[in-house]
Design a protein around this motif. Structure first.
Motif: not given
Length: 399
Positions: A96-102, A107-109, A113-118, A128-134
């Motif tokens: 579980f700990k490994r799954m949670l860490g991944h 989530s962070f990526l 990625l959403g912020i990068f594309l914006r 900005t945090f309204e992008d689909t990925l974000t």
């Protein structure tokens, strides 16, 4: 394309209907290069082009067009995939700990990625945090954790999210009668979209989500203070977006439990309940259906439509065994992150390459009015060929 390629080349442990549905969603997003709205201006009397244009743009505030279903469908399918992913990892004995860490890392990526594309055309990072990925990234870890609880608690979480979010907005003060909407980017002609009475809690850029963003987004470095989002999109929409993921989680759980059958009745019943509830909330003024701010009633309405899409794809592909028909969409759906990046990063390069190497005389072969569609079709073809090459060589972008 032979039947063997269409059926054997696709890994059989995957749910092909889900991949095909995801492929349609990504194709609708990449299809923005067809520029139907621009072409419709050249044919003002054409109902055909007007319908295509309407369904390739977002509605101004209330209601829904086909284009409005891209983000909820993508979000819903993230939820559908969660039980499959969890089952696969548990079979491999992953702790579980490994799954949670991944999951936290993923989530962070997604947020990054959403912020990068914006930020591609910005002078500095555009936080900005309204992008689909974000939006998906902000809620993904919570959805993952909820896969470990009983379905009853998942439904309670779903209801709690929507009721709590609705209540928070309902308690936030309604704009005064003399509120200056122009100061928050609402044009003068917007009056036809303004709600009155209790529903005014969900008016554009005069709501709880707007107040939150004026505080939150100004905590980050900016070239100028954040005042409003022109489209009305909000950071806090990730909360009801999480509820959309939980609907997908239920669909994925039902698919696994019913396998190899397809729970079509459950899908259709869920769609009917969700659509009915959303329409009741909307027409009674309790909570209007607005995609741009992802109101709780939009979560219900779009979720119902997602269930109908999933039922249709499951019936066509799994019940009627039309896997060959699904193959072009599966190629796109199995590489959704790659398709997402292509749509955001490659358009200018591909289109300019066609203009340079083919010339406008070729691109205007069907007339200047249809040049955007022809160029868009060529661009979409290049996208699909790239995705097909990745599919054949088993190159799949994963986060």
């Amino acid at each position: 394309m032979s039947d063997q390629v269409a059926t054997v080349a696709i890994p059989q442990q995957r749910n092909i209907a889900v991949d095909a549905y995801r492929g349609l969603v990504m194709l609708l997003m990449m299809g923005e290069v067809l520029n139907f709205e621009h072409v419709a201006l050249s044919y003002p009397g054409s109902t055909f082009w007007r319908i295509l244009s309407f369904n390739q743009t977002h509605v101004q505030w209330t209601g829904m067009g086909l284009h409005d279903m891209i983000q909820p469908s993508f979000t819903f399918l993230v939820g559908v995939a969660l039980p499959y992913s969890l089952r696969s990892r548990q079979k491999k004995g992953e702790p579980f700990k490994r799954m949670l860490g991944h999951t936290i890392w993923r989530s962070f990526l997604l947020v990054a990625l959403g912020i990068f594309l914006r930020s591609i055309h910005s002078q500095i990072t555009n936080y900005t945090f309204e992008d689909t990925l974000t939006q998906i990234g902000l809620g993904y870890t919570f959805a993952f954790l909820l896969t470990f609880v009983r379905p009853r608690w998942q439904w309670l979480a779903f209801g709690g999210l929507l009721v709590g979010y609705w209540l928070a907005w309902a308690l936030y003060p309604i704009p005064a009668a003399n509120f200056d909407y122009a100061a928050v980017g609402v044009p003068a002609q917007w009056h036809q979209h303004l709600f009155h009475g209790f529903a005014a809690h969900w008016n554009k850029n005069s709501n709880l989500g707007q107040a939150f963003d004026v505080w939150f987004l100004n905590l980050f470095p900016r070239t100028s203070p954040f005042l409003f989002n022109e489209g009305g999109y909000l950071t806090l929409s990730f909360i009801p977006t999480l509820a959309t993921m939980l609907l997908g989680l239920a669909a994925g759980r039902w698919l696994i439990a019913a396998s190899p059958r397809v729970p079509l009745r459950k899908f259709i019943l869920a769609a009917c309940v969700l659509l009915t509830g959303a329409l009741l909330l909307h027409f009674t003024g309790i909570c209007p259906i607005v995609k741009r701010i992802w109101t709780p009633s939009w979560t219900l309405f779009s979720g119902g439509v997602c269930f109908l899409f999933l039922a249709a794809f499951s019936w066509i592909i799994d019940v009627k065994q039309n896997k060959r028909l699904a193959f072009p969409l599966v190629v796109v759906g199995m590489n959704s992150i790659a398709a997402y990046l292509m749509a955001h990063l490659f358009e200018d390069f591909v289109e300019s390459s066609f203009r340079i190497n083919l010339g406008m005389s070729v691109l205007n072969i069907f007339g200047t009015a249809l040049e955007p569609v022809f160029l868009g079709l060529l661009t979409l073809t290049i996208y699909w060929i790239m995705l097909y090459w990745m599919f054949k060589n088993k190159v799949f972008l994963r986060i």
